[in-house]
Design an enzyme around this catalytic site. Structure first.
Site, PDB file in Angstrom:
ATOM      1  N   LYS A 148      -5.113   3.066  -0.679  1.00 52.89           N
ATOM      2  CA  LYS A 148      -5.860   3.151   0.575  1.00 52.89           C
ATOM      3  C   LYS A 148      -6.269   4.586   0.919  1.00 52.89           C
ATOM      4  O   LYS A 148      -5.744   5.553   0.379  1.00 52.89           O
ATOM      5  CB  LYS A 148      -5.058   2.514   1.717  1.00 52.89           C
ATOM      6  CG  LYS A 148      -5.135   0.977   1.632  1.00 52.89           C
ATOM      7  CD  LYS A 148      -4.478   0.274   2.787  1.00 52.89           C
ATOM      8  CE  LYS A 148      -4.608  -1.239   2.591  1.00 52.89           C
ATOM      9  NZ  LYS A 148      -3.808  -1.988   3.571  1.00 52.89           N
ATOM     10  N   ARG A 194       2.875  -4.796  -1.394  1.00 56.38           N
ATOM     11  CA  ARG A 194       1.597  -5.365  -1.856  1.00 56.38           C
ATOM     12  C   ARG A 194       0.799  -4.278  -2.594  1.00 56.38           C
ATOM     13  O   ARG A 194       0.430  -3.274  -1.991  1.00 56.38           O
ATOM     14  CB  ARG A 194       0.816  -5.869  -0.636  1.00 56.38           C
ATOM     15  CG  ARG A 194      -0.527  -6.480  -0.941  1.00 56.38           C
ATOM     16  CD  ARG A 194      -1.208  -6.911   0.355  1.00 56.38           C
ATOM     17  NE  ARG A 194      -2.507  -7.512   0.109  1.00 56.38           N
ATOM     18  CZ  ARG A 194      -3.636  -6.830  -0.067  1.00 56.38           C
ATOM     19  NH1 ARG A 194      -3.608  -5.517  -0.013  1.00 56.38           N
ATOM     20  NH2 ARG A 194      -4.759  -7.464  -0.302  1.00 56.38           N
TER      21      ARG A 194
END
Ligand code: YH5
Length: 285
Positions: free
Chosen positions: A227, A261
């Site tokens: 991210k 995740r």
């Protein structure tokens, strides 16, 4: 022993589970290799990638057909169903793994559960009309994630009074809404929602304070893989964010996150094992 009942499978929550990301959106540029041809989704390719993630040590696969990246446009329900349901069906039939569906649509929840999904992962925390009811009826666990705003605009200028308080308050409210809808706490997982309406500082503060959310006694899921918070700290493009992602995994595991995740399963499994080995030292006599 803490156990999460995911349909026909059970997850032992004394372990750290790696959830492999299986995007079935045509625009998932960062995932390497395209799962689409001119004809549409290539199910054999998806299955192959799923098998690789299992071999690498993933115990959950997260299947998502809606892009929720910042600025992403909405996908129609039909489109999402066409992407997700065949994949859930095929993986459920061929592999022994917990299938998580990354969806906010009640219809996708209901139909995925019928096809063998074992977990509902909703970045909108069952906020859509009908989602609480649909999720309740599946009997599956649900991951409640915090998001400020919506994917289209959430990164414009996120503001919080105090990000830790605000995320905790939101999740507490959703836990209560779930309980009223018949979803018991034993079925809930919490997620602060890295990158969903947060500045880099907000994300770092959340990551450094996961114990605050742990206090609720529910399992934690964290998703920081590749991210932009990592891009911002390191000045790296999306394909150069693995080391940064792995550092966030070690930090999360140290604080007791149960589900991680990620895109890069093999590397993450090693970091989880190494971190758990260090943590186990303090329990030895
Ligand atoms: C999450 O955190 N995230 S989809 C932007 C990127 C890289 C990755 C390149 N679904 C989460 O993975 N579900 C997504 O920049 C999620 N927690 C849960 N529970 C966004 C994503 C991504 C976005």
């Amino acid at each position: 022993m803490r156990i999460l009942n995911c349909g026909q499978y059970q997850l032992d929550l004394s372990k750290t589970h790696v959830m492999g990301i299986l995007n079935v959106t045509p625009d998932s540029f960062s995932d390497g290799g395209n799962l689409y041809s001119g004809e549409g989704l290539l199910l054999d390719k998806v299955l192959h990638r799923a098998e690789k993630m299992l071999a690498d040590g993933a115990t959950i696969l997260d299947i998502g057909g809606e892009s929720t990246r910042p600025g992403a446009v909405a996908v129609s329900l039909q489109e999402e169903m066409d992407r997700v349901l065949p994949v859930v069906e095929r993986i459920a039939a061929e592999l022994e793994v917990v299938i998580s569906v990354d969806t906010s649509s009640p219809e996708v929840m209901t139909q995925s559960a019928a096809l063998g999904a074992g977990l509902i992962n909703d970045v909108r925390a069952l906020g859509r009309e009908g989602a609480l009811k649909a999720a309740a009826a599946t009997q599956l666990p649900v991951c409640l994630m915090h998001m400020q705003g919506s994917p289209a605009t959430m990164q414009d200028r996120p503001v919080y009074e105090d990000v830790l308080d605000d995320v905790e308050d939101f999740l507490l409210q959703r836990i209560s809404d779930c309980e009223k809808a018949g979803i018991t706490k034993e079925r809930l997982i919490l997620d602060p929602g890295f990158g969903f309406g947060k500045t880099v500082e907000h994300n770092l503060r959340l990551l450094n304070n996961l114990q605050r959310l742990k206090k609720q006694g529910l399992p934690l899921l964290i998703g920081t893989s590749r991210k932009s918070m990592i891009g911002a700290v390191l000045g790296r493009e999306v394909d150069q964010r693995l080391p940064g992602s792995l550092a966030t995994v070690a930090v999360a595991v140290m604080q007791g996150a149960e589900i991680i995740r990620v895109h890069d399963v093999a590397e993450t499994v090693d970091v989880v094992k190494m971190t758990r080995a260090v943590m186990a030292e303090s329990q030895e006599v």
